[in-house]
Enzyme design. Structure first.
Site, PDB file in Angstrom:
ATOM      1  N   LYS A   1      40.127  -1.424  13.458  1.00 28.29           N
ATOM      2  CA  LYS A   1      40.311  -0.488  14.569  1.00 28.29           C
ATOM      3  C   LYS A   1      41.625   0.231  14.422  1.00 28.29           C
ATOM      4  CE  LYS A   1      41.132  -0.594  19.470  1.00 28.29           C
ATOM      5  NZ  LYS A   1      41.422  -1.401  20.602  1.00 28.29           N
TER       6      LYS A   1
ATOM      7  N   LYS B   1      43.900  -4.595  13.693  1.00 28.94           N
ATOM      8  CA  LYS B   1      44.092  -3.604  14.741  1.00 28.94           C
ATOM      9  C   LYS B   1      45.461  -2.980  14.571  1.00 28.94           C
ATOM     10  CE  LYS B   1      44.178  -3.092  19.748  1.00 28.94           C
ATOM     11  NZ  LYS B   1      43.911  -3.744  21.028  1.00 28.94           N
TER      12      LYS B   1
ATOM     13  N   ARG C   1      53.354  -1.802  21.567  1.00 28.79           N
ATOM     14  CA  ARG C   1      52.610  -2.951  21.062  1.00 28.79           C
ATOM     15  C   ARG C   1      52.910  -3.231  19.592  1.00 28.79           C
ATOM     16  NH1 ARG C   1      49.635  -3.234  25.609  1.00 28.79           N
ATOM     17  NH2 ARG C   1      48.108  -1.641  26.133  1.00 28.79           N
TER      18      ARG C   1
HETATM   19  C1  PBG Z   1      43.158  -3.614  24.730  1.00 27.57           C
HETATM   20  C2  PBG Z   1      42.365  -2.603  23.990  1.00 27.57           C
HETATM   21  C3  PBG Z   1      42.741  -1.306  23.601  1.00 27.57           C
HETATM   22  C4  PBG Z   1      41.592  -0.709  23.054  1.00 27.57           C
HETATM   23  C5  PBG Z   1      40.582  -1.654  23.091  1.00 27.57           C
HETATM   24  N1  PBG Z   1      41.073  -2.824  23.656  1.00 27.57           N
HETATM   25  C6  PBG Z   1      44.007  -0.569  23.803  1.00 27.57           C
HETATM   26  C7  PBG Z   1      45.240  -0.997  23.132  1.00 27.57           C
HETATM   27  O1  PBG Z   1      45.293  -1.939  22.341  1.00 27.57           O
HETATM   28  O2  PBG Z   1      46.245  -0.378  23.401  1.00 27.57           O
HETATM   29  C8  PBG Z   1      41.515   0.708  22.558  1.00 27.57           C
HETATM   30  C9  PBG Z   1      40.145   1.300  22.558  1.00 27.57           C
HETATM   31  C10 PBG Z   1      40.101   2.781  22.445  1.00 27.57           C
HETATM   32  O3  PBG Z   1      41.115   3.482  22.269  1.00 27.57           O
HETATM   33  O4  PBG Z   1      38.983   3.305  22.527  1.00 27.57           O
HETATM   34  N2  PBG Z   1      43.993  -4.408  24.002  1.00 27.57           N
END
Ligand code: PBG
Length: 309
Positions: free
Chosen positions: A232, A179, A201
């Site tokens: 992701k 991620k 983050r």
């Molecule tokens: C929470 C999370 C996020 C997303 C999914 N779970 C946001 C982030 O990490 O800031 C993003 C999903 C999207 O943008 O469609 N941790």
């Protein structure tokens, strides 16, 4: 002839629809940054999904918005939280539907970080205990798959361990293994009300410039007991999806995230692109790159289009 020799087929079984659930009843509030996506109370979420299941939708992933946030994010593991209630309601009405849950603390903590915050620093090791507790509460509520998105180190092992001990060995873990710290999450943070109050983050999400590191992240999660691996975002990371596909014989998921979806919606509203063709092209490219599972806000649209609507 083109149909006969096509290498990649997109079907409604490939996609997972994200749903944002809130407390109460009768609520269906549009999310401004994500056209076509809503905050639903559990009853309305069922209503929304019912026609899509009839068209072939096979899987959803639940995100919860609590009524109250606190320092620890304690609503995340409440048995009466929106996600836990939604799991029970969905499995009750649609036993065949695969119900996944996003496991994270950022929607639930007052500071908006994905873990425990002590003196401005996210503390990895206490965070994973809370994440494991949250995953267990989802399993107890009936979730088929728990999907931790926090990116703390060691959380897959902690969740696997907790699920085994509590006798939920059949609940699968879809790890948000790779991620990136991406600006494409912008619209989601409005949807989930989860932007960090201070800081960002980058301490726990990956640098978009890094490719080799993705293998290391994925390998660790496999060692700790993940059943499926996620990349992701998807669209700017097709090379990473393809790398993981080649390296691992695990199911690979890709999250076609909020910013990717909303950009298409916005351009389509301006008449600059054709929404349906562009969306189908994007989803096909994600599958072609090697994803078996695509999490996408366009899952409902895809089911409708494939059914000829
Ligand atoms: C929470 C999370 C996020 C997303 C999914 N779970 C946001 C982030 O990490 O800031 C993003 C999903 C999207 O943008 O469609 N941790």
């Amino acid at each position: 002839m083109r149909d006969l020799v096509r290498e990649t087929q997109l079907t409604s079984a490939d996609v997972v629809l994200p749903l944002f659930v809130v407390s109460g009843e009768g609520r269906e509030e549009p999310i401004g940054s994500l056209p076509g996506v809503f905050h639903h109370s559990v009853d309305q979420a069922l209503e929304f999904v019912r026609p899509l299941v009839a068209l072939g939708l096979r899987s959803i992933i639940l995100f919860g918005l609590p009524d109250q946030k606190d320092e620890e994010g304690s609503e995340a593991w409440s048995p009466e939280g929106p996600v836990q209630r939604a799991c029970r309601a969905f499995k009750d009405e649609f036993p065949q539907l695969i119900v996944m849950t996003d496991v994270c603390l950022c929607q639930y903590t007052s500071h908006g970080h994905c873990g425990d915050l002590v003196e401005g620093e996210v503390v990895n090791d206490t965070s994973i205990q809370r994440l494991a507790l949250t995953a267990l509460s989802h399993a107890i509520a009936g979730a088929d798959v728990v999907a931790p998105s926090d990116m703390m180190d060691g959380r897959i092992g902690a969740i696997r361990d907790t699920l085994e001990r509590a006798n939920y060995p059949n609940v699968s873990i879809l790890s948000y293994a790779v991620k990136y710290a991406s600006a494409f999450y912008g619209p989601f943070r409005e949807a989930a009300d989860s932007a960090p109050g201070k800081g960002d983050r980058k301490g726990y999400q990956m640098d978009p410039a890094n490719r080799r590191e993705a293998m290391r992240e994925a390998r660790l999660d496999v060692q700790e007991g993940a059943d499926m691996l996620m990349v992701k975002p998807a669209l700017s990371y097709l090379d990473i999806i393809s790398d993981l596909r080649r390296e691992f014989d695990y199911p690979i998921a890709a999250y076609h995230v909020s910013g990717e979806y909303s950009m298409v919606k916005a351009a389509a509203q301006l008449g600059w692109v054709d929404e349906r063709s562009v969306t189908l092209e994007i989803l096909t490219s994600i599958k072609r790159a090697g994803a078996d599972i695509i999490i996408t806000y366009a899952a409902g649209d895809l089911c409708r289009w494939l059914a000829g609507e």
